[in-house]
Design a protein around this motif. Structure first.
Motif, short mmCIF file in Angstrom:
data_model
loop_
_atom_site.label_atom_id
_atom_site.label_comp_id
_atom_site.label_asym_id
_atom_site.label_seq_id
_atom_site.Cartn_x
_atom_site.Cartn_y
_atom_site.Cartn_z
N GLN A 111 -5.93 -2.97 -3.83
CA GLN A 111 -4.63 -2.43 -3.53
C GLN A 111 -4.40 -3.49 -3.54
OE1 GLN A 111 -4.08 0.77 -0.42
NE2 GLN A 111 -2.36 0.00 0.00
N LYS A 635 3.75 5.80 -1.25
CA LYS A 635 3.47 5.18 -0.53
C LYS A 635 3.29 4.61 0.98
CE LYS A 635 2.54 0.18 -2.09
NZ LYS A 635 2.81 -0.60 -2.87
N GLU A 638 1.11 7.98 2.32
CA GLU A 638 -1.16 7.42 1.97
C GLU A 638 -0.83 5.99 3.17
OE1 GLU A 638 -0.88 4.78 -1.19
OE2 GLU A 638 -1.75 6.35 -2.39
N ARG A 642 -3.76 8.00 6.23
CA ARG A 642 -5.22 6.44 6.85
C ARG A 642 -5.13 6.56 8.27
NH1 ARG A 642 -3.79 2.37 2.84
NH2 ARG A 642 -3.98 2.99 1.07
N ARG A 657 -2.67 14.16 1.99
CA ARG A 657 -3.00 13.78 1.30
C ARG A 657 -2.60 14.75 -0.31
NH1 ARG A 657 -9.05 15.41 0.74
NH2 ARG A 657 -8.10 17.98 -0.02
N VAL A 660 0.82 13.94 -1.72
CA VAL A 660 0.30 12.38 -1.98
C VAL A 660 -0.12 12.71 -3.38
CG1 VAL A 660 -0.37 10.36 -2.07
CG2 VAL A 660 0.16 10.88 -0.08
#
Length: 665
Positions: A111, A635, A638, A642, A657, A660
């Motif tokens: 990433q 973004k 995400e 986390r 998720r 996304v």
């Protein structure tokens, strides 16, 4: 050339250290040591040496947090000069690997932090275009980034009055790895409006507008990429040079000859695998290399192109790779300066990087995932790195024998503020946490800060949780935390958002925190790397910015390291006290303003301001969103996913998720 901006002048024993180092540089000494205690102003001494010698400078630090702090300091010292930041640009990086025992192939996953990528490209561009350059780098600067000669060849040069064909400009930008994007104008892209072309260089914070009429360039404007507003002080310019958007570049003409070399090696290595009865491995290698070659031929780039860099660079088997240091050599010859910050840590890191990389690559090659050329996409060996610089200064409070034996030493034991090294207290390790809580309480009421070092990340996290249960504002800092976020945590400690910072090995070198009045070292008698003489002295030094500072070692036995470390601190205290008495100096706690962030935080990287509401997901309609908004929101989600997973909110994390995936698809 270099203009040092500071309200301070060299004091204490800084002047003699600066004079000695400059004398060594003028006398072409290859190696020198700046042995300076914590808080003695080693960075200011380095800045004065850079200004007085006028040499372009590379500063290597052994971790990103310290590199970030140095970058901020030098950016403040030299606001008119080209100060750059060069560290690994990954927020997350899983290298390509293969585990034979379980037949598991792990694809390279990364990433990339676009802001750090911009700063890396800015570093190499500055080196090739300016002489007043300071680059602060982590040890990643000895990794392969491609030839500076090839990078320097790939430019787009535009002048006012020049006749151009727009299609040729667009083709050249594509060759430089810029992507055409009419919708999302970001770094590394360009867009077209009639005869006008807007370019957003990958290494800048602004865009350029090339305005043409009848295939002739009429003007070149510099503008804010977000608002389109022209810069008042630079409305137009006569000439523009655009450098590549990536470090690895492939010349289409060179590729024709390179392709045949790669295919010859593919044939040779696949047949070798077949002779060893490794038929699956041979077929795997043929498929992988053919796919990569087709991608390079069509788009000029492929993920993993660096594994073919030896061919494109014209290097022989085993030749060292091209690194950031080669850019310095290409631009300045021998007339540049290398500072190795915290050399007792940085030199061993530089020594060890090649072996770990070689071991991982060998497995990939043995099982047909890569050509043997992948071995040459590697970090430098230390014996390759050491001869590249002709003027090296090792900076440390505790230099190792390796540096001391081959160097002249400039000592700097006096702090400009007159602060002496902290008082050392040794207490039993039994009930260390309860004793620590009492000591924390004493400091919190005085609005002072506390650093605590533990032996493992798990202990740091558990201790943080325990202190929070006791209503103590605590946070932890370790290597799992993203590069730019680490500097934010340190700033938040200074701002008073919490009182206790707990860490493992990141609380040693370079942390400049004048509010800290106590450093507590848990399990100080567990002899080893984290509790060695060097580590203990460095950790104790974190308390050397405050006149009331103390260090508490929790230990049941006095190890050799504890004895040597406390002995050295007492030697320095004695020298400092004598100096203060002789010069009638009254120590003062350091005051230091909180610097600006390394990079401004962009909206895309912000978490949701308030507690995340799952209703947000229900009301999110991808059909009503532009592609740019989808990407931006994905973004943010995400990051939130986390965060929720870390807090064990797995059901919500799964819902995020899924959303996304919906946005991406």
């Amino acid at each position: 050339m270099f203009q040092l901006k500071s309200s301070f002048q060299p004091t204490g024993d800084q002047p003699q250290a600066i004079k000695k180092l400059i004398s060594g540089i003028d006398g072409n000494l290859k190696n020198q040591v700046l042995l300076g205690v914590t808080g003695s102003g080693k960075t200011f001494t380095m800045a004065n040496v850079i200004q007085d010698t006028g040499l372009p400078t590379l500063i290597i630090s052994h971790n990103k947090t310290l590199a970030g702090q140095l970058y901020q300091e030098f950016r403040d010292f030299f606001p008119e000069n080209a100060v750059s930041y060069f560290v690994s640009y990954y927020d997350f990086y899983q290298p390509e690997a293969y585990i034979p025992t379980t037949d598991t192939y792990i694809e390279k996953e990364a990433q990339i932090n676009e802001m750090i990528d911009k700063l890396r490209l800015q570093s190499t561009t500055n080196i090739l275009t300016r002489s007043d350059v300071i680059v602060v780098a982590s040890v990643s600067c000895i990794y392969n980034i491609g030839s500076p000669v090839e990078y320097g060849k790939f430019i787009l040069e535009i002048e006012v009055g020049q006749e151009i064909e727009q299609k040729n400009v667009l083709r050249r930008l594509t060759e430089l790895q810029y992507a055409r994007s009419e919708f999302e104008f970001k770094r590394g892209t360009f867009r077209v409006r009639g005869e006008t072309v807007d370019v957003y260089p990958a290494y800048e914070d602004f865009g350029y507008r090339i305005v043409s009429e009848n295939s002739r360039v009429m003007k070149i404007e510099k503008f804010e990429a977000l608002t389109g507003k022209q810069f008042d002080n630079q409305v137009s310019r006569d000439k523009l040079i655009i450098y590549p958007a990536k470090h690895y570049m492939t010349d289409p003409d060179v590729f024709k000859s390179v392709e045949q070399q790669i295919r010859d090696d593919l044939k040779k290595e696949s047949e070798s695998l077949k002779r060893q009865n490794k038929l699956i491995e041979a077929q795997r290698l043929i498929q992988r290399v053919n796919y990569d070659l087709e991608m390079i031929k069509e788009v000029g780039y492929v993920n993993g192109i660096e594994n073919y860099s030896r061919y494109f660079d014209g290097r022989k088997i085993g030749d060292p790779p091209y690194t950031l240091i080669d850019y310095f050599k290409e631009a300045y010859g021998k007339d540049w300066l290398l500072f190795v910050d915290e050399s007792h840590m940085t030199i061993p890191q530089l020594r060890g990087m090649f072996n770990g990389d070689y071991s991982r690559k060998k497995t990939l090659i043995d099982f047909g995932f890569r050509l043997r050329a992948a071995f040459d996409n590697r970090p430098l060996k230390f014996e390759e790195f050491y001869p590249l610089a002709s003027k090296i200064v090792y900076v440390s409070a505790t230099p190792d024998d390796w540096e001391l034996k081959r160097s002249g030493v400039a000592e700097q034991l006096i702090r400009p503020t007159g602060i002496i090294d902290p008082e050392i207290i040794i207490r039993p390790a039994k009930d260390e946490v309860q004793d620590l809580i009492k000591e924390i309480g004493k400091r919190v009421v005085k609005k002072e800060k506390i650093l605590v070092t533990t032996l493992t990340k798990k202990i740091a996290e558990d201790l943080t949780g325990y202190l929070k249960e006791k209503s103590i504002r605590a946070s932890y800092l370790h290597s799992d935390i993203e590069t730019l976020e680490r500097s934010d945590i340190l700033d938040n400690l200074r701002k008073g958002e919490f009182d206790v910072l707990i860490g493992v090995n990141l609380l040693r070198e370079g942390l400049d925190l004048p509010e800290v009045s106590l450093v507590a070292i848990l399990d100080a008698d567990k002899e080893g790397f984290l509790r060695s003489r060097t580590s203990l002295i460095q950790t104790m030094g974190r308390a050397a910015r405050n006149i009331t500072s103390q260090v508490i070692l929790y230990a049941d036995t006095i190890t050799k390291s504890i004895k040597e470390a406390t002995g050295e601190i007492e030697r320095r205290r004695s020298y400092q006290l004598d100096y203060n008495r002789k010069h009638k100096i009254v120590p003062k706690t350091i005051f230091k303003p909180i610097r600006e962030r390394i990079v401004a935080k962009e909206e895309t990287f912000l978490l949701f301001d308030k507690k995340f509401d799952s209703d947000y997901l229900k009301n999110l309609n991808p059909e009503a969103m532009t592609p740019y908004d989808k990407k931006k929101v994905a973004k943010k989600l995400e990051l939130e996913m986390r965060k929720q997973a870390e807090e064990l909110n797995f059901e919500l994390a799964i819902k995020i998720r899924d959303k996304v995936n919906e946005l991406k698809n």
